[in-house]
Design a protein around this motif. Structure first.
Motif, PDB file in Angstrom:
ATOM      1  N   PHE A  13       0.808  -1.197   0.033  1.00  0.00           N
ATOM      2  CA  PHE A  13       0.057   0.023  -0.033  1.00  0.00           C
ATOM      3  C   PHE A  13       0.900   1.362  -0.027  1.00  0.00           C
ATOM      4  CE2 PHE A  13      -3.440  -2.650   1.985  1.00  0.00           C
ATOM      5  CZ  PHE A  13      -4.053  -3.056   0.903  1.00  0.00           C
ATOM      6  N   ALA A  14       2.004   1.172   0.570  1.00  0.00           N
ATOM      7  CA  ALA A  14       2.915   2.278   0.618  1.00  0.00           C
ATOM      8  C   ALA A  14       3.463   2.734  -0.591  1.00  0.00           C
ATOM      9  CB  ALA A  14       4.128   2.125   1.335  1.00  0.00           C
ATOM     10  N   LEU A  15       3.611   1.511  -1.558  1.00  0.00           N
ATOM     11  CA  LEU A  15       3.956   1.697  -3.192  1.00  0.00           C
ATOM     12  C   LEU A  15       2.796   2.460  -3.824  1.00  0.00           C
ATOM     13  CD1 LEU A  15       5.968  -1.348  -4.018  1.00  0.00           C
ATOM     14  CD2 LEU A  15       6.916   0.853  -3.751  1.00  0.00           C
ATOM     15  N   ILE A  16       1.475   2.159  -3.492  1.00  0.00           N
ATOM     16  CA  ILE A  16       0.378   2.520  -3.974  1.00  0.00           C
ATOM     17  C   ILE A  16       0.272   3.801  -3.573  1.00  0.00           C
ATOM     18  CG2 ILE A  16      -2.043   2.372  -3.975  1.00  0.00           C
ATOM     19  CD1 ILE A  16      -1.800  -0.591  -3.559  1.00  0.00           C
ATOM     20  N   VAL A  17       0.380   4.215  -2.525  1.00  0.00           N
ATOM     21  CA  VAL A  17       0.277   5.704  -1.937  1.00  0.00           C
ATOM     22  C   VAL A  17       1.204   6.599  -2.717  1.00  0.00           C
ATOM     23  CG1 VAL A  17       0.813   7.211   0.182  1.00  0.00           C
ATOM     24  CG2 VAL A  17      -0.609   5.095   0.157  1.00  0.00           C
ATOM     25  N   LEU A  18       2.475   5.979  -2.863  1.00  0.00           N
ATOM     26  CA  LEU A  18       3.728   6.533  -3.574  1.00  0.00           C
ATOM     27  C   LEU A  18       3.013   6.972  -4.999  1.00  0.00           C
ATOM     28  CD1 LEU A  18       7.299   5.472  -3.835  1.00  0.00           C
ATOM     29  CD2 LEU A  18       6.096   6.028  -5.955  1.00  0.00           C
ATOM     30  N   ILE A  19       2.320   6.118  -5.563  1.00  0.00           N
ATOM     31  CA  ILE A  19       1.936   6.274  -7.094  1.00  0.00           C
ATOM     32  C   ILE A  19       0.612   7.326  -6.976  1.00  0.00           C
ATOM     33  CG2 ILE A  19       0.907   5.486  -9.242  1.00  0.00           C
ATOM     34  CD1 ILE A  19       3.877   4.611  -8.402  1.00  0.00           C
ATOM     35  N   ILE A  20       0.087   7.290  -6.046  1.00  0.00           N
ATOM     36  CA  ILE A  20      -1.104   8.292  -6.046  1.00  0.00           C
ATOM     37  C   ILE A  20      -0.644   9.675  -5.688  1.00  0.00           C
ATOM     38  CG2 ILE A  20      -3.173   8.802  -4.605  1.00  0.00           C
ATOM     39  CD1 ILE A  20      -3.673   5.773  -4.106  1.00  0.00           C
ATOM     40  N   GLY A  21       0.118   9.702  -4.856  1.00  0.00           N
ATOM     41  CA  GLY A  21       1.048  10.877  -4.536  1.00  0.00           C
ATOM     42  C   GLY A  21       1.652  11.313  -5.933  1.00  0.00           C
ATOM     43  N   ALA A  22       2.177  10.661  -6.688  1.00  0.00           N
ATOM     44  CA  ALA A  22       2.749  11.152  -7.861  1.00  0.00           C
ATOM     45  C   ALA A  22       1.867  11.761  -8.639  1.00  0.00           C
ATOM     46  CB  ALA A  22       3.468   9.952  -8.523  1.00  0.00           C
ATOM     47  N   GLY A  23       0.413  11.025  -8.871  1.00  0.00           N
ATOM     48  CA  GLY A  23      -0.663  11.532  -9.725  1.00  0.00           C
ATOM     49  C   GLY A  23      -1.071  12.958  -9.469  1.00  0.00           C
ATOM     50  N   VAL A  53      14.584   1.567  -4.612  1.00  0.00           N
ATOM     51  CA  VAL A  53      14.163   1.584  -5.915  1.00  0.00           C
ATOM     52  C   VAL A  53      15.296   1.863  -6.793  1.00  0.00           C
ATOM     53  CG1 VAL A  53      12.533   2.259  -7.678  1.00  0.00           C
ATOM     54  CG2 VAL A  53      11.825   2.107  -5.300  1.00  0.00           C
ATOM     55  N   SER A  54      15.804   0.664  -7.725  1.00  0.00           N
ATOM     56  CA  SER A  54      16.751   1.159  -8.590  1.00  0.00           C
ATOM     57  C   SER A  54      16.277   1.495  -9.755  1.00  0.00           C
ATOM     58  CB  SER A  54      17.583  -0.351  -8.691  1.00  0.00           C
ATOM     59  OG  SER A  54      18.002  -0.857  -7.721  1.00  0.00           O
ATOM     60  N   GLY A  55      17.062   2.372 -10.615  1.00  0.00           N
ATOM     61  CA  GLY A  55      16.860   3.017 -11.843  1.00  0.00           C
ATOM     62  C   GLY A  55      15.764   4.106 -12.015  1.00  0.00           C
ATOM     63  N   LYS A  56      15.368   4.752 -12.813  1.00  0.00           N
ATOM     64  CA  LYS A  56      14.548   5.891 -13.204  1.00  0.00           C
ATOM     65  C   LYS A  56      12.997   5.241 -13.370  1.00  0.00           C
ATOM     66  CE  LYS A  56      14.023  10.319 -15.078  1.00  0.00           C
ATOM     67  NZ  LYS A  56      14.078  11.258 -13.848  1.00  0.00           N
ATOM     68  N   PRO A  57      12.192   5.876 -12.452  1.00  0.00           N
ATOM     69  CA  PRO A  57      10.834   5.179 -12.631  1.00  0.00           C
ATOM     70  C   PRO A  57      10.398   5.811 -14.039  1.00  0.00           C
ATOM     71  CG  PRO A  57      10.989   6.137 -10.645  1.00  0.00           C
ATOM     72  CD  PRO A  57      12.567   6.570 -11.069  1.00  0.00           C
ATOM     73  N   ASP A  58       9.359   4.884 -14.602  1.00  0.00           N
ATOM     74  CA  ASP A  58       8.783   5.339 -15.789  1.00  0.00           C
ATOM     75  C   ASP A  58       7.507   5.588 -15.476  1.00  0.00           C
ATOM     76  OD1 ASP A  58       8.130   5.501 -18.556  1.00  0.00           O
ATOM     77  OD2 ASP A  58       8.427   3.436 -18.982  1.00  0.00           O
ATOM     78  N   LEU A  59       6.934   6.788 -16.004  1.00  0.00           N
ATOM     79  CA  LEU A  59       5.806   7.522 -15.398  1.00  0.00           C
ATOM     80  C   LEU A  59       4.914   7.827 -16.620  1.00  0.00           C
ATOM     81  CD1 LEU A  59       3.686   8.658 -13.183  1.00  0.00           C
ATOM     82  CD2 LEU A  59       4.996  10.703 -13.180  1.00  0.00           C
ATOM     83  N   SER A  60       3.545   7.752 -16.605  1.00  0.00           N
ATOM     84  CA  SER A  60       2.518   8.360 -17.633  1.00  0.00           C
ATOM     85  C   SER A  60       1.206   8.843 -16.733  1.00  0.00           C
ATOM     86  CB  SER A  60       2.268   7.602 -18.699  1.00  0.00           C
ATOM     87  OG  SER A  60       1.314   6.368 -18.151  1.00  0.00           O
ATOM     88  N   ILE A  61       0.654   9.937 -17.200  1.00  0.00           N
ATOM     89  CA  ILE A  61      -0.239  10.537 -16.131  1.00  0.00           C
ATOM     90  C   ILE A  61      -1.768  10.362 -16.849  1.00  0.00           C
ATOM     91  CG2 ILE A  61       1.092  11.913 -15.151  1.00  0.00           C
ATOM     92  CD1 ILE A  61       0.300  14.146 -16.825  1.00  0.00           C
ATOM     93  N   PRO A  63      -4.831   8.247 -19.583  1.00  0.00           N
ATOM     94  CA  PRO A  63      -5.762   8.507 -18.914  1.00  0.00           C
ATOM     95  C   PRO A  63      -5.879   7.744 -17.630  1.00  0.00           C
ATOM     96  CG  PRO A  63      -6.412   6.796 -20.215  1.00  0.00           C
ATOM     97  CD  PRO A  63      -5.012   6.829 -20.687  1.00  0.00           C
ATOM     98  N   GLU A  64      -4.579   7.180 -17.184  1.00  0.00           N
ATOM     99  CA  GLU A  64      -4.453   6.943 -15.832  1.00  0.00           C
ATOM    100  C   GLU A  64      -2.927   7.167 -15.452  1.00  0.00           C
ATOM    101  OE1 GLU A  64      -5.469   2.809 -17.241  1.00  0.00           O
ATOM    102  OE2 GLU A  64      -3.378   2.461 -17.838  1.00  0.00           O
ATOM    103  N   VAL A  65      -2.802   7.213 -14.279  1.00  0.00           N
ATOM    104  CA  VAL A  65      -1.420   7.407 -13.747  1.00  0.00           C
ATOM    105  C   VAL A  65      -0.698   5.812 -13.507  1.00  0.00           C
ATOM    106  CG1 VAL A  65      -0.061   8.166 -11.873  1.00  0.00           C
ATOM    107  CG2 VAL A  65      -2.195   9.355 -12.292  1.00  0.00           C
ATOM    108  N   SER A  66       0.135   5.880 -14.247  1.00  0.00           N
ATOM    109  CA  SER A  66       0.950   4.530 -14.459  1.00  0.00           C
ATOM    110  C   SER A  66       2.296   4.569 -14.227  1.00  0.00           C
ATOM    111  CB  SER A  66       0.580   3.818 -15.653  1.00  0.00           C
ATOM    112  OG  SER A  66       1.241   4.474 -16.787  1.00  0.00           O
ATOM    113  N   ILE A  67       2.898   3.673 -13.413  1.00  0.00           N
ATOM    114  CA  ILE A  67       4.426   3.931 -13.261  1.00  0.00           C
ATOM    115  C   ILE A  67       5.134   2.625 -13.162  1.00  0.00           C
ATOM    116  CG2 ILE A  67       3.961   3.794 -10.705  1.00  0.00           C
ATOM    117  CD1 ILE A  67       6.366   5.444 -10.345  1.00  0.00           C
ATOM    118  N   LYS A  68       6.198   2.584 -13.708  1.00  0.00           N
ATOM    119  CA  LYS A  68       6.745   1.134 -13.901  1.00  0.00           C
ATOM    120  C   LYS A  68       8.187   1.430 -13.003  1.00  0.00           C
ATOM    121  CE  LYS A  68       8.661  -0.525 -17.629  1.00  0.00           C
ATOM    122  NZ  LYS A  68       8.744  -1.143 -18.989  1.00  0.00           N
TER     123      LYS A  68
END
Length: 689
Positions: A13-23, A53-61, A63-68
């Motif tokens: 859930f912390a990772l999920i919060v991280l993504i939500i916060g990013a959006g 977390v290694s490397g640079k995250p891959d992000l799109s916003i 129609p959905e906030v997605s991160i790899k």
């Protein structure tokens, strides 16, 4: 395990919060690296472990906030053998934007690629999922037993495509020195909300065997909040099929209780695959089915109200298994149908040489018996049986209690229906040491002798109904060694029966032909009203000195031995006439000599022969000093033979000697003596005395 699930969920859930916060932060152009750094810092604050977390995250916003995320690791506890408690090669998360705007959280995609979770318990018993005194926000101790608190938004979380691909889970117990590994874990989850229901489906590999899994959980939030939830599961593979419908309790670790069906095509194969191979030969411990109420609490497993089927055995009752000790422990109370124990009795292995393996007619096997199976499990058993077959012995409705501990078996037959009678018995087998030791005690009442002795010892020459008690001990690693060591005592009383193979009444009536017909014994028998005696056993040799047999015609005493190691008998029977022959196969008075009878030879070919020399050396065994009528009648019979037969007395002795295997004496050419008035003196003179 409950704490681990709780913290694993918090980490996810912390990772999920991280993504939500990013959006949420993106519109304000907050750098994603800073958001990741903040998220990992919160995880470390909550658990005391680093999340990297290694490397640079891959992000799109849209129609959905997605991160790899690339490879992500979570640090292990101090002293653990691996640097990381958990790692994952790739994390993909997708969160639709529109639900976020409305204030709800929907996870469209959450995929973990090749996660590797390494659970570890140190020698003191402390697990690596115990995070000690680390504090989460709000001041609640994460290592305590209280419920974890989640934001309300996450409690209403919904999941779409949630998968684990190619995962690995290991569990190492340093104190026990064991490690178990689940590999190639593939799992798909469906979860409308944390309040349920949760659905899971997938497969994994354990000990080189693929296992398919299905799981349904009514309230998955219970796993995080140390609560309870209804649970159903299905597990299937080569060695087992399992269905469960019940409940799970996460309050104190993890416990299960519910209706269960379990099936395996082979107990031996299952044990060899999942635990410790069972060292028992033969086509046994094969199919097993169980249907009842199942419970799991720690290392203890139990069935109550269970119906079970093992091989050809069927029964109902309660069963418990505890794998927490040095060897597995079984506690069972069962009501069984017909039971055949012969397939489960250890048999001698094939000998390495022809002589060692030979157990031909009249011999005990010298092959070593493998008793190691008695040391591989402890057990307490309370059985009732409709019938029981042990070797050839047939037992009716019976009750048995058995305890097996450390290779020592105590077996008590508290109820024993046996060959028309009843009784009790006890058997102990101590296989804990180098040399196995065995002891048997039986007390039987009203037993039919012929079928019992035929089945127990291949001895069919005694009929009658009576009582028998025996207590015997032995030691050895082979059949022959045990027989050679046997010691003990016993006694018997049989009434209204018969001894097959010879007719003592006929011998009393006509001694001159009683033993000369070698085929006569096949259809002859000696009836009795009572047969009793006691015996002692030493080094496998049974000795008796107080045999007593009574009938209206005669009384018989006897003594001798039965050599069990050599399977031979050497016995002397002393008959004494007390009446006439009416009621005993004839209506004439006794006119023959009551000659002592020798019973000798191997068990499978017992021979009966007169002890002619014993007539004079042991007069008490013949009517020489008995009633005058009997003595005179005996002399009359011999006189008739002497006068009427061409051979005379010498010819008779020649025939007897031939039958007994001796050399033929010279023909009798001496003049016949005149009869003496004293019959005793006549007999003494006849035999040269």
């Amino acid at each position: 395990m409950g704490k681990f699930i709780k913290w694993l969920a918090i980490g996810a859930f912390a990772l999920i919060v991280l993504i939500i916060g990013a959006g949420v932060a993106l519109p304000y152009l907050v750098p994603l690296d800073d958001i990741v750094a903040e998220g990992t810092a919160q995880v470390e604050k909550a658990t005391g472990r680093k999340l990297v977390v290694s490397g640079k995250p891959d992000l799109s916003i849209w129609p959905e906030v997605s991160i790899k995320l690339g490879k992500t690791t979570f640090a292990n506890a101090k002293g653990a053998p691996d640097a990381n408690m958990a790692s994952v090669e790739e994390v993909r998360i997708a969160v639709p934007v529109m639900p976020l705007i409305s204030g709800s959280v929907e996870i469209k995609e959450f995929v973990l690629v090749k996660p590797d979770i390494r659970l570890y318990v140190d020698k003191s018993g402390k697990p690596n999922w115990d995070f000690g005194g680390a504090k989460a926000d709000g001041g609640a101790s994460s290592g305590g037993g209280g419920k974890a608190t989640l934001p309300e938004e996450l409690k209403n979380l919904t999941l779409g495509d949630v998968r684990i691909e190619g995962g690995r889970v290991s569990f190492t117990d340093a104190k026990a020195g064991t490690t178990e590994v689940l590999e190639n874990v593939n799992l798909s989850l469906t979860l409308p909300s944390l309040n349920g229901p949760l659905g899971a489906e997938g497969d994994l590999v354990w000990k080189a065997e693929k296992i398919a899994l299905e799981l349904g959980m009514a309230k998955p939030l219970a796993a995080i909040e140390a609560g309870k939830s209804n649970l159903n599961a299905k597990v299937s593979g080569t060695h087992l099929d399992l269905l469960f419908d019940g409940a799970a309790d996460f309050a104190k670790g993890f416990a299960l209780a519910g209706a269960t069906k379990f099936k395996t095509p082979s107990i031996k194969n299952l044990a060899g695959w999942a635990a410790t191979p069972i060292a028992i030969e033969g086509d046994v411990l094969g199919p097993f089915e169980a249907d009842g109420q199942f419970s799991l609490n720690g290392s203890r497993i139990a069935f109550t109200g269970a119906s079970i089927a093992i091989d050809a055995l069927r029964g109902k009752g309660d069963f418990a298994f505890n794998g927490g000790g040095k060897v597995p422990a079984i506690d069972a109370k069962l009501a069984l149908g017909p039971v055949d124990l012969n397939p489960y009795i250890p048999v001698p292995a094939e000998g390495q040489t022809k002589s060692a393996g030979a157990s031909g007619p009249g011999k005990w096997s010298e092959d070593k018996i493998d008793f190691s199976g008695f040391r591989q499990v402890n057990a307490k058993l309370d059985f009732t049986m409709e019938s029981l077959l042990v070797q050839k012995i047939k037992i009716g409705e019976s009750a048995l209690k058995a305890t097996l501990n450390g290779g020592k078996l105590d077996l008590g037959l508290t109820k024993l229906a046996l060959y028309g009678g009843a009784g009790s018995g006890k058997v102990t087998l101590d296989a804990s040491g180098k040399t196995p030791r065995i002891a048997k005690t039986f007390n039987l009442k009203g037993i039919s002798a012929e079928p019992l002795l035929t089945d127990a010892a291949d001895f069919d020459q005694l009929e009658g109904k009576g009582d028998l008690n025996i207590s015997v001990t032995g030691a050895g690693s082979s059949q022959a060694a045990i027989v050679r060591s046997l010691g003990g005592s016993g006694g018997f009383v049989f009434r209204d029966g018969a001894i097959n193979g010879f007719n003592l009444a006929a011998m009393l009536r006509k001694v001159e032909t009683a033993f000369l017909d070698s085929g006569a014994s096949a259809a002859q028998q000696t009836d009795f009203s009572e047969l009793s005696g006691t015996f002692k056993i030493s080094k496998g040799i049974v000795s008796n000195s107080d045999l007593f047999m009574a009938s209206p015609l005669f009384r018989v005493t006897g003594k001798g031995t039965a050599d069990m190691p050599k399977r031979t008998v050497d016995y002397r029977v002393n008959p004494k006439a007390v009446a006439d022959a009416r009621g005993q196969g004839g209506d004439t008075a006794i006119t023959g000599i009551a000659v002592p009878v020798l019973i000798t030879g191997p068990w499978h070919d017992v021979q009966f022969a007169p002890d002619l020399a014993g007539i004079l050396t042991n007069p008490g065994s013949a009517p020489l000093e008995g009633a005058a009528k009997v003595a005179e009648g005996a002399v009359g019979a011999i006189k008739g033979v002497a006068e009427g037969g061409a051979k005379g007395i010498g010819g008779l002795l020649n025939d007897v000697t031939k039958k007994l295997g001796g050399s033929e004496p010279a023909k009798d050419t001496a003049p016949k003596p005149e009869p003496d008035a004293n019959p005793i003196k006549q007999l003494k003179g006849l035999f040269g005395k």
